[in-house]
Structure formats: structure tokens, C-alpha cells
Design a protein around this motif. Structure first.
Motif, PDB file in Angstrom:
ATOM      1  N   GLY A 118      -0.162   7.908   2.351  1.00  0.00           N
ATOM      2  CA  GLY A 118      -0.414   6.961   3.440  1.00  0.00           C
ATOM      3  C   GLY A 118       0.475   7.161   4.660  1.00  0.00           C
ATOM      4  N   ARG A 119       1.473   8.030   4.552  1.00  0.00           N
ATOM      5  CA  ARG A 119       2.379   8.264   5.681  1.00  0.00           C
ATOM      6  C   ARG A 119       1.619   8.737   6.903  1.00  0.00           C
ATOM      7  NH1 ARG A 119       7.125   5.785   5.623  1.00  0.00           N
ATOM      8  NH2 ARG A 119       8.407   6.254   3.828  1.00  0.00           N
ATOM      9  N   LYS A 120       1.967   8.126   8.047  1.00  0.00           N
ATOM     10  CA  LYS A 120       1.346   8.588   9.288  1.00  0.00           C
ATOM     11  C   LYS A 120       1.892   9.970   9.610  1.00  0.00           C
ATOM     12  CE  LYS A 120       0.195   4.274  11.569  1.00  0.00           C
ATOM     13  NZ  LYS A 120       1.183   3.302  11.038  1.00  0.00           N
ATOM     14  N   ALA A 144       8.907  11.507  -2.879  1.00  0.00           N
ATOM     15  CA  ALA A 144       7.620  10.796  -2.915  1.00  0.00           C
ATOM     16  C   ALA A 144       7.551   9.761  -1.790  1.00  0.00           C
ATOM     17  CB  ALA A 144       7.423  10.132  -4.275  1.00  0.00           C
ATOM     18  N   ASP A 145       8.674   9.115  -1.517  1.00  0.00           N
ATOM     19  CA  ASP A 145       8.746   8.110  -0.460  1.00  0.00           C
ATOM     20  C   ASP A 145       8.422   8.737   0.902  1.00  0.00           C
ATOM     21  OD1 ASP A 145       9.305   5.600   0.679  1.00  0.00           O
ATOM     22  OD2 ASP A 145      11.428   6.045   0.921  1.00  0.00           O
ATOM     23  N   TYR A 146       8.861   9.955   1.080  1.00  0.00           N
ATOM     24  CA  TYR A 146       8.692  10.652   2.360  1.00  0.00           C
ATOM     25  C   TYR A 146       7.285  11.224   2.548  1.00  0.00           C
ATOM     26  CZ  TYR A 146      10.434  13.766   6.173  1.00  0.00           C
ATOM     27  OH  TYR A 146      10.676  14.412   7.364  1.00  0.00           O
ATOM     28  N   LEU A 158       9.246  -0.062  -7.734  1.00  0.00           N
ATOM     29  CA  LEU A 158      10.272  -1.022  -7.314  1.00  0.00           C
ATOM     30  C   LEU A 158      11.174  -0.516  -6.185  1.00  0.00           C
ATOM     31  CD1 LEU A 158      11.215  -2.440 -10.826  1.00  0.00           C
ATOM     32  CD2 LEU A 158       9.693  -3.447  -9.120  1.00  0.00           C
ATOM     33  N   HIS A 159      10.927   0.714  -5.685  1.00  0.00           N
ATOM     34  CA  HIS A 159      11.901   1.302  -4.761  1.00  0.00           C
ATOM     35  C   HIS A 159      12.116   0.458  -3.496  1.00  0.00           C
ATOM     36  CE1 HIS A 159       8.574   2.876  -2.346  1.00  0.00           C
ATOM     37  NE2 HIS A 159       9.453   3.204  -1.426  1.00  0.00           N
ATOM     38  N   ASP A 160      11.087  -0.198  -3.002  1.00  0.00           N
ATOM     39  CA  ASP A 160      11.222  -1.016  -1.788  1.00  0.00           C
ATOM     40  C   ASP A 160      11.159  -2.520  -2.076  1.00  0.00           C
ATOM     41  OD1 ASP A 160      11.671   0.882   0.186  1.00  0.00           O
ATOM     42  OD2 ASP A 160       9.565   1.125   0.717  1.00  0.00           O
ATOM     43  N   CYS A 161      11.486  -2.924  -3.311  1.00  0.00           N
ATOM     44  CA  CYS A 161      11.253  -4.330  -3.706  1.00  0.00           C
ATOM     45  C   CYS A 161      12.029  -5.344  -2.862  1.00  0.00           C
ATOM     46  CB  CYS A 161      11.515  -4.537  -5.201  1.00  0.00           C
ATOM     47  SG  CYS A 161      13.237  -4.388  -5.689  1.00  0.00           S
ATOM     48  N   ILE A 182       0.845  -1.209   0.000  1.00  0.00           N
ATOM     49  CA  ILE A 182       0.000   0.000   0.000  1.00  0.00           C
ATOM     50  C   ILE A 182       0.879   1.258   0.000  1.00  0.00           C
ATOM     51  CG2 ILE A 182      -1.688   1.320   1.373  1.00  0.00           C
ATOM     52  CD1 ILE A 182      -2.833  -1.459   2.236  1.00  0.00           C
ATOM     53  N   HIS A 183       1.932   1.228   0.809  1.00  0.00           N
ATOM     54  CA  HIS A 183       2.890   2.350   0.824  1.00  0.00           C
ATOM     55  C   HIS A 183       3.468   2.557  -0.584  1.00  0.00           C
ATOM     56  CE1 HIS A 183       6.604   4.590   1.443  1.00  0.00           C
ATOM     57  NE2 HIS A 183       7.309   3.539   1.076  1.00  0.00           N
ATOM     58  N   THR A 184       3.864   1.453  -1.206  1.00  0.00           N
ATOM     59  CA  THR A 184       4.468   1.510  -2.543  1.00  0.00           C
ATOM     60  C   THR A 184       3.522   2.161  -3.556  1.00  0.00           C
ATOM     61  OG1 THR A 184       5.904  -0.382  -2.157  1.00  0.00           O
ATOM     62  CG2 THR A 184       5.312   0.054  -4.443  1.00  0.00           C
TER      63      THR A 184
HETATM   64 FE   LIG Z   1       9.496   3.336   0.772  1.00  0.00          FE
END
Ligand SMILES: [Fe+2]
Ligand SMILES: [Fe+2]
Length: 191
Positions: free
Chosen positions: A134-136, A128-130, A50-53, A21-23
Motif C-alpha cells: 500500500g505504500r505510495k 516489510a513496513d517500508y 502490532l508494530h504500529d499499535c 490498511i497499512h498494518t
Molecule cells: Fe508502519
């Protein structure tokens, strides 16, 4: 390169539901940022996807693959295993998802630590990752979200500074790449 849909399915079995979901949140945000800054939207989607694959591989597996793929594990990485996933992720994207594009691979490779003088795509994935939806909630999130669509380099400086402070507070091992990255980007904070 595998199709986006095939990659997405393959990824789904490699990630926890939460991480998946984060991805997908990162994919959505990366597309928006790519649009805002005129970057390649397709490359941004793949890199985000694929960043967290490799992030959910068990620790032993991470270390085993690093050996097999000749990824050097320095002291800092050995102390903070989480740091491995950006380097391993790039290698897994290449070998298992057949990504050949160096720009995409580098965006995966530096998405956690950053590095000096990043490409536009690298910055987009890092940010985008930060800030993905969905980030708490945490202290600096709203500011980062606002800044991200105003000034990308200032956002890099802002996130790096806050991340480094957080890592120090938690007494976790800080990767030299993060320090070098902040050293490079901090000039944008003073403007
Ligand atoms: Fe991530
Ligand atoms: Fe990550």
C-alpha cells in the motif's frame, strides 16, 4: 498472548482506517519475507500486526503513557514525537495485547530506527513496513522491493541510508539508533 483475531479486532479500534490498511499490508509482506528467509511466520504476523499499535495515540497520551510505563523520552524523541511509537508500541503490545515473546517485542521496538546487528525477525518487520504493497510510490521503493527478496542485509543498508538522507533533507531530528544501525549495515552496500 491474545489470539490473532482478537488482537486484530482490538487493534482496529485503536487505529485509523488508513493505518489499519497499512498494518494489514505489513502483515502480508512480513509473512512473505518470513517464508523467503525461513523465519517463524506466526511471530512475523504478530509483530507486523502490532508494530504500529501505539502510533495513532494522541501526542498527550503518548507522553503520559511513556511516563507511566517508564519509557525514557530523550531530546530527539521529544522533538520528533513519531519516534516514540516504536518504544511505546512494544510496551502496549506487552501490557494490552499480552505479548510475552521478547523477539516479537523487539521487532516492534526497533521497527522505525533499526539498530545494529538486528535479529531476522527485526529485519523482516523493518523492511516489510517500508515496502508493503500500500505504500505510495517514492524514488527508492521499487529498488527496495526487489532487493528485499535477494539480500536482507543489503536491504537494511539501502533503506537505512535512504531514510537517513530523507530525515536530514527534511531537517528532522535523527535518532542515534538509526545512525548506529547504518554504521553497522553499510558494509553490505559495498559488497
Ligand atoms: Fe508502519
Ligand atoms: Fe511505525
Amino acid at each position: 498472548m491474545l489470539s490473532f483475531l482478537t488482537s486484530e479486532r482490538k487493534l482496529q479500534s485503536a487505529l485509523s482506517l488508513e493505518r489499519y490498511i497499512h498494518t494489514m499490508g505489513v502483515v502480508k509482506e512480513a509473512k512473505k519475507l518470513a517464508q523467503r528467509y525461513n523465519a517463524d511466520i506466526e511471530k512475523a504476523s504478530y509483530a507486523a500486526l502490532l508494530h504500529d499499535c501505539a502510533k495513532d495515540y494522541p501526542k498527550d497520551m503518548k507522553l503520559r503513557f511513556c511516563k507511566e510505563y517508564h519509557i525514557p523520552v530523550d531530546d530527539i524523541m521529544a522533538q520528533n514525537i513519531d519516534l516514540i511509537h516504536q518504544f511505546l508500541g512494544a510496551e502496549v503490545a506487552k501490557r494490552e495485547y499480552l505479548v510475552e515473546d521478547e523477539e516479537i517485542l523487539n521487532a516492534i521496538k526497533y521497527h522505525t530506527t533499526g539498530r545494529p546487528d538486528m535479529t531476522l525477525l527485526e529485519k523482516i518487520i523493518f523492511i516489510a513496513d517500508y515496502i508493503e504493497e500500500g505504500r505510495k510510490k517514492f524514488d527508492t521503493l521499487d529498488e527496495a522491493r526487489k532487493l528485499a527478496y535477494e539480500d536482507i542485509d543489503k536491504t537494511m543498508a539501502f533503506i537505512l541510508k535512504n531514510t537517513i538522507e530523507y530525515v536530514k533533507e527534511k531537517n528532522r531530528a535523527l535518532h542515534p539508533l538509526s545512525v548506529e544501525a547504518l554504521e553497522y549495515y553499510k558494509k553490505y552496500l559495498e559488497e
